[in-house]
Design a protein around this motif. Structure first.
Motif, short mmCIF file in Angstrom:
data_model
loop_
_atom_site.label_atom_id
_atom_site.label_comp_id
_atom_site.label_asym_id
_atom_site.label_seq_id
_atom_site.Cartn_x
_atom_site.Cartn_y
_atom_site.Cartn_z
N GLN A 25 0.79 -1.23 0.00
CA GLN A 25 0.00 0.00 0.00
C GLN A 25 0.83 1.29 0.00
O GLN A 25 0.49 2.23 -0.73
CB GLN A 25 -0.97 0.00 1.19
CG GLN A 25 -2.10 0.99 1.06
CD GLN A 25 -3.09 0.84 2.19
OE1 GLN A 25 -2.80 1.22 3.32
NE2 GLN A 25 -4.25 0.28 1.91
N PRO A 26 1.92 1.39 0.79
CA PRO A 26 2.68 2.65 0.74
C PRO A 26 3.17 2.97 -0.67
O PRO A 26 3.05 4.10 -1.14
CB PRO A 26 3.85 2.38 1.69
CG PRO A 26 3.33 1.36 2.64
CD PRO A 26 2.46 0.47 1.80
N GLY A 27 3.73 1.97 -1.37
CA GLY A 27 4.19 2.20 -2.74
C GLY A 27 3.04 2.42 -3.69
O GLY A 27 3.12 3.27 -4.61
N PHE A 28 1.95 1.68 -3.51
CA PHE A 28 0.78 1.82 -4.39
C PHE A 28 0.14 3.19 -4.23
O PHE A 28 -0.21 3.85 -5.22
CB PHE A 28 -0.23 0.72 -4.04
CG PHE A 28 -1.40 0.62 -4.99
CD1 PHE A 28 -1.23 0.14 -6.27
CD2 PHE A 28 -2.67 0.99 -4.59
CE1 PHE A 28 -2.30 0.03 -7.16
CE2 PHE A 28 -3.75 0.90 -5.45
CZ PHE A 28 -3.57 0.41 -6.74
N ILE A 29 0.03 3.68 -2.98
CA ILE A 29 -0.54 5.00 -2.73
C ILE A 29 0.34 6.09 -3.33
O ILE A 29 -0.14 7.08 -3.89
CB ILE A 29 -0.73 5.22 -1.22
CG1 ILE A 29 -1.86 4.31 -0.69
CG2 ILE A 29 -1.04 6.68 -0.91
CD1 ILE A 29 -3.21 4.59 -1.30
N ALA A 30 1.67 5.89 -3.24
CA ALA A 30 2.58 6.88 -3.82
C ALA A 30 2.39 6.96 -5.34
O ALA A 30 2.45 8.04 -5.94
CB ALA A 30 4.03 6.52 -3.49
N ILE A 31 2.13 5.81 -5.98
CA ILE A 31 1.89 5.81 -7.43
C ILE A 31 0.57 6.50 -7.76
O ILE A 31 0.48 7.30 -8.70
CB ILE A 31 1.92 4.37 -7.97
CG1 ILE A 31 3.35 3.84 -7.97
CG2 ILE A 31 1.32 4.29 -9.37
CD1 ILE A 31 3.49 2.42 -8.41
N LEU A 32 -0.47 6.24 -6.98
CA LEU A 32 -1.74 6.94 -7.19
C LEU A 32 -1.55 8.44 -7.01
O LEU A 32 -2.13 9.25 -7.75
CB LEU A 32 -2.80 6.42 -6.21
CG LEU A 32 -3.18 4.94 -6.28
CD1 LEU A 32 -4.30 4.65 -5.31
CD2 LEU A 32 -3.57 4.54 -7.69
N HIS A 33 -0.75 8.80 -6.03
CA HIS A 33 -0.48 10.20 -5.73
C HIS A 33 0.15 10.90 -6.93
O HIS A 33 -0.20 12.04 -7.26
CB HIS A 33 0.44 10.27 -4.50
CG HIS A 33 0.59 11.64 -3.93
ND1 HIS A 33 1.60 12.51 -4.31
CD2 HIS A 33 -0.12 12.30 -2.98
CE1 HIS A 33 1.50 13.62 -3.63
NE2 HIS A 33 0.47 13.54 -2.81
#
Length: 380
Positions: A25-33
């Protein structure tokens, strides 16, 4: 023994498929960001929507209990998860994307709940959960490290297609799954337990709730905490990937230390090691302090995860209903956490987020030591 091994392997695969986004999730959220240009608050809401879907379906599984046919449920859940991942590639707005992620959570939660139930019913649940978390984190370490490169190579759409393919994997296990929990658990129910045992199970469930609420508060923002401190994106990704390795070691340590070190010592050490790194990340940490902090934090968190889930399984005397409730409370905590932290992050920065998570973690050990009147004994 061979049956236990098969149950553990199948349970682990179900948990990985169900936790496919949460664990990265931390990496996935950064990509969405970066790709969808979401604000910090919207990124938190998207993370929370998926976790609410997870929570809703784990609650559903817990309520149905033995009436749920595991093979049918896993097949339908895998289809829902894969379909939601594909639908996410077509979402025309942040709101639509949020809704597709909530649908993904609905499918994922069933897989996690059934997988956890299988792990909690073997002869040594603490070891089974330890091996399960170790395998999950191996996937997570590779995923978080590779995500920035995958974003550049195949984009968010390609990543979602890969997640859809992973979601289909549990379908291959259907012939090997028990028909349902009634086929693999003794005929028992919480209501048949003595009062002290029920109290122990309830205290274990409270500890699970507090711990995973703290995880939900801070986990989705770990990547953004690093980048907000001015740390390069790839350095953040590398630190988080190394933290996944330390998490693997923490879960492996739980499996190896089980029966060798008193649970009380493991709980106290895990609680302290969950709190201190969050305090260390406050302010403006450099890359080294940030990296060391997330490494210690994730190692402790993933020693505590199998320990608390096994504590619930043992306190519930192997009752699948207690394990399913623990899984549901885990997901509720992870779902509610980002909603609590999103406004804090938006209006006050990340320091209050880390303070709240540290406070919740600090409460876990005292809860496990709570005695029932004068006759009771602590959980560990």
């Amino acid at each position: 023994m061979a049956k236990d091994r098969a149950t553990i392997v199948a349970g682990i695969i179900l948990v990985i498929a169900g936790m496919q986004v949460f664990i990265i999730q931390p990496g996935f959220i950064a990509i969405l960001h970066s790709v969808l240009r979401l604000t910090d608050a919207w990124a938190g809401y998207v993370a929370s929507a998926e976790m609410f879907g997870l929570a809703a379906s784990t609650i559903f599984v817990a309520l149905l209990g033995r009436r749920l046919p595991w093979r049918t449920a896993v097949g339908v859940a895998a289809a829902v998860l894969a379909g939601a991942n594909l639908a996410s590639t077509l979402a025309p707005s942040p709101t639509a994307f949020l809704l597709t992620r909530a649908a993904a959570g609905l499918g994922a939660g069933v897989l996690v709940s059934v997988g956890y139930s299988m792990l909690g019913q073997v002869r040594h649940p603490d070891r089974a959960f330890g091996y399960g978390i170790m395998a999950l984190l191996s996937y997570g370490a590779a995923g978080i490290y590779l995500l920035p490169g995958l974003r550049d190579m195949i984009g968010l759409t390609g990543i979602l297609f890969l997640l859809a393919a992973l979601a289909v994997l549990p379908v291959l296990l259907l012939p090997f799954l028990p028909v349902g929990s009634a086929a693999s658990v003794p005929d028992s129910d919480d209501d048949r337990h003595a009062g002290d045992n029920r109290f122990a199970a309830n205290m274990a469930l409270v500890a699970v709730t507090l711990f995973f609420l703290g995880q939900g508060v801070v986990w989705a923002y770990l990547s953004l905490i690093g980048t907000a401190a001015g740390i390069a994106e790839q350095d953040v990704a590398s630190g988080l990937a190394l933290s996944q390795v330390s998490g693997i070691l923490g879960a492996l340590g739980m499996a190896w230390l089980s029966g060798r070190v008193p649970q009380r010592a493991l709980l106290l050490g895990g609680t302290v090691a969950s709190v201190v790194p969050l305090l260390a990340m406050m302010g403006h940490p450099g890359a080294l302090r940030y990296g060391l902090s997330v490494i210690v934090f994730n190692g402790a968190a993933n020693l505590m995860t199998p320990l608390l889930m096994a504590l619930a399984a043992v306190a519930g005397k192997g009752n699948a209903a207690v394990i399913q409730r623990a899984a549901a409370l885990q997901m509720i905590g992870l779902a509610v956490g980002p909603i609590l932290s999103a406004p804090l992050a938006q209006y006050s920065g990340f320091t209050p987020v880390m303070m709240l998570a540290a406070l919740l973690f600090a409460c876990v050990y005292p809860i496990t030591q709570w005695r029932r009147h004068r006759r009771g004994t602590p959980l560990a």
